[in-house]
Design a protein around this motif. Structure first.
Motif: not given
Length: 192
Positions: A60-64
């Motif tokens: 999630r931190a990578l935008g997923h």
């Protein structure tokens, strides 16, 4: 198959470098949520969706976008074991997440026992999937059960634990943690 510890220096990134560099960023250079891929992470036997907490946080931190369903009768859904879930129940659990969340182009990840679950989901709704990822997973051919492909000693041990539990054999108590020989996955900075 041996398990090993992973560190942040291992190549375990969630997306190729080209898509990481092309992602939308906010005003402070942080990746915006929901701009990446969609992952559905399916846990193995004797777990729940909670086992993916650290992995989901990093993705999630990578935008997923990440979903970590818990299968019927396991983890925080152990109270519904009386429903006598089968492999078809588990496949339906995941299929319902894809359906009700209206997910497409999903990267469907199955760990261990869930290899058979994600294979079943792929048979039912291939149009919603982009990739299947088998993470140290069991992969049975069509028409095979996990008991057909598992090492005889392991299968016999599961059957013995089911009989010893005194139930009807539908539920297998988990083994002692040390019997699983699990390695801890450690990320740089101590984020597990």
């Amino acid at each position: 198959m041996q398990r090993r510890s992973l560190s942040a220096t291992d190549n375990v990134s969630a997306a190729p470098a080209s898509s990481r560099s092309a992602a939308a960023l906010d005003g402070q250079g942080r990746r915006l949520q929901g701009i990446g891929k969609t992952y559905v992470l399916v846990h193995g036997a004797f777990h729940g969706g909670w086992c993916w907490t650290g992995v989901a946080r990093r993705l999630r931190a990578l935008g997923h976008t990440v979903y970590t369903p818990t299968l019927t009768g396991l983890g925080e859904r152990s109270h519904v074991m009386a429903a006598r879930p089968t492999i078809d129940t588990f496949i339906e659990d995941v299929a319902q997440v894809l359906h009700f969340e209206d997910l497409t182009e999903v990267l469907l990840v199955g760990h261990s026992f869930a290899g058979s679950v994600i294979s079943g989901v792929a048979d039912r709704m291939p149009e919603r999937l982009q990739h299947l990822v088998y993470l140290d997973a069991a992969v049975a051919l069509p028409g095979q059960a996990l008991t057909d492909i598992g090492p005889p000693g392991l299968v016999d041990g599961y059957r013995a634990r089911a009989r010893a539990a005194g139930g009807d054999g539908a539920s297998i108590p988990p083994p002692a943690p040390e019997a699983l020989c699990l390695a801890t996955i450690t990320f740089a900075g101590g984020d597990n």
